[in-house]
Design an enzyme around this catalytic site. Structure first.
Site, mmCIF file in Angstrom:
data_model
loop_
_atom_site.group_PDB
_atom_site.id
_atom_site.type_symbol
_atom_site.label_atom_id
_atom_site.label_comp_id
_atom_site.label_asym_id
_atom_site.label_seq_id
_atom_site.Cartn_x
_atom_site.Cartn_y
_atom_site.Cartn_z
ATOM 1 N N TYR A 164 0.837 -1.216 0.000
ATOM 2 C CA TYR A 164 0.000 0.000 0.000
ATOM 3 C C TYR A 164 0.874 1.271 0.000
ATOM 4 O O TYR A 164 0.728 2.125 -0.887
ATOM 5 C CB TYR A 164 -0.946 -0.021 1.201
ATOM 6 N N GLU A 171 2.315 6.399 -7.074
ATOM 7 C CA GLU A 171 1.262 7.285 -7.600
ATOM 8 C C GLU A 171 1.633 8.763 -7.389
ATOM 9 O O GLU A 171 1.513 9.586 -8.303
ATOM 10 C CB GLU A 171 -0.069 6.967 -6.913
#
Ligand SMILES: CCCCCCCCCCCCC[C@@H](O)CC(=O)SCCNC(=O)CCNC(=O)[C@H](O)C(C)(C)COP(=O)(O)OP(=O)(O)OC[C@H]1O[C@@H](n2cnc3c(N)ncnc32)[C@H](O)[C@@H]1OP(=O)(O)O
Length: 242
Positions: A164, A171
């Site tokens: 995660y 990103e």
């Protein structure tokens, strides 16, 4: 009196039958959906490995898998529907934020801005998403079939601890790399004056999206940590309603 009681029983039976049919239908659909999504992400994994082995570089990799990625990531919108109609026990908001942020990354950042498609950060989030989704959808599939191997359960509720944050780094670095191009070209922006009398600056929109990771990501991460405690350690967790 007796007949109304009988009516009640018949009604109850009918309701139970309807519920069973509905849940059998839902299970059949979810099994089909999860198998299709596992297959989709496996195809993506193989395409990425084949590209890298053949070309020896990550440059051009995004272009080569773009169509398949867009299809399967966009199709995940169906999952928000699953939560909304109640066939999976997940929050619409948590799923909505997760799915929409991915779709935004794919369509409005990576796909829309060609100049950043060869950034290493794109490969980072693509690899992380792919490992996550193969694990997640195969977990759901085997779980529905009541044949869940422990290593898949373990992987589903442990790998995210590292993946995660890594995905978020990939990103955010990708959006950061996009900022200069967006500023220079003014893409997706509307300047005044225009016939709608509306002004929109995509550059600042991207900065707001980056900042929104600060409050939103911990919520998703802690949600997964709670799920982990529930599934792996059998803790009873009382979740707040949407
Ligand atoms: C428009 C502009 C938007 C701008 C947004 C701004 C940014 C916001 C920040 C967002 C950061 C996101 C970063 C992210 O993209 C990075 C990555 O993903 S990196 C890779 C690592 N990622 C992960 O590990 C993802 C983890 N997240 C998820 O798994 C899901 O998205 C999540 C919704 C969080 C999952 O939560 P859920 O509550 O569903 O957990 P469970 O899997 O334990 O499921 C709960 C129960 O529901 C059943 N279920 C769920 N889905 C299905 C299904 N498809 N089929 C069958 N059953 C399903 C599941 O079995 C559980 O059932 P039970 O309770 O009976 O065991």
């Amino acid at each position: 009196m007796a007949s109304s009681e009988e009516d009640g029983t018949v009604e109850e039976k009918e309701n139970n039958n309807k519920k069973r049919t509905k849940s059998a239908l839902a299970t059949a659909w979810l099994t089909f959906y999860n198998i299709a999504m596992t297959a989709g992400w496996l195809v993506l994994a193989m395409a990425m490995m084949r590209f890298y082995i053949q070309k020896g570089t990550h440059k051009g990799l995004y272009r080569s898998i773009a169509r398949t990625l867009k299809f399967f990531q966009t199709f995940a919108l169906v999952e928000v529907g699953h939560c909304a109609i109640g066939i999976v026990r997940t929050s619409v908001i948590v799923t909505g934020v997760q799915v929409c942020s991915r779709i935004f990354m794919v369509w409005f950042v990576t796909n829309g801005i060609r100049q950043i498609q060869n950034e290493e950060s794109v490969i980072l989030f693509l690899v992380v998403w792919t490992v996550t989704e193969i694990t997640r959808y195969s977990y759901y599939t085997f779980n529905l079939l009541n044949h869940l191997p422990y290593f898949i359960k373990w992987a589903r509720y442990n790998l995210f601890i590292v993946l995660y944050p890594l995905g978020v780094v990939g990103e955010l670095l990708t959006i950061y790399a996009a900022l200069p191009f967006v500023r220079r070209t003014g893409m997706y922006s509307m300047r005044l004056p225009n016939k709608y009398n509306v002004s929109f600056d995509y550059y600042y929109c991207l900065i707001i999206v980056m900042l929104s990771y600060i409050p939103l990501f911990p919520q998703l991460y802690f949600h997964m940590l709670r799920q982990r405690r529930r599934v792996l350690h059998g803790e009873v967790i009382v979740e707040k309603d949407d």
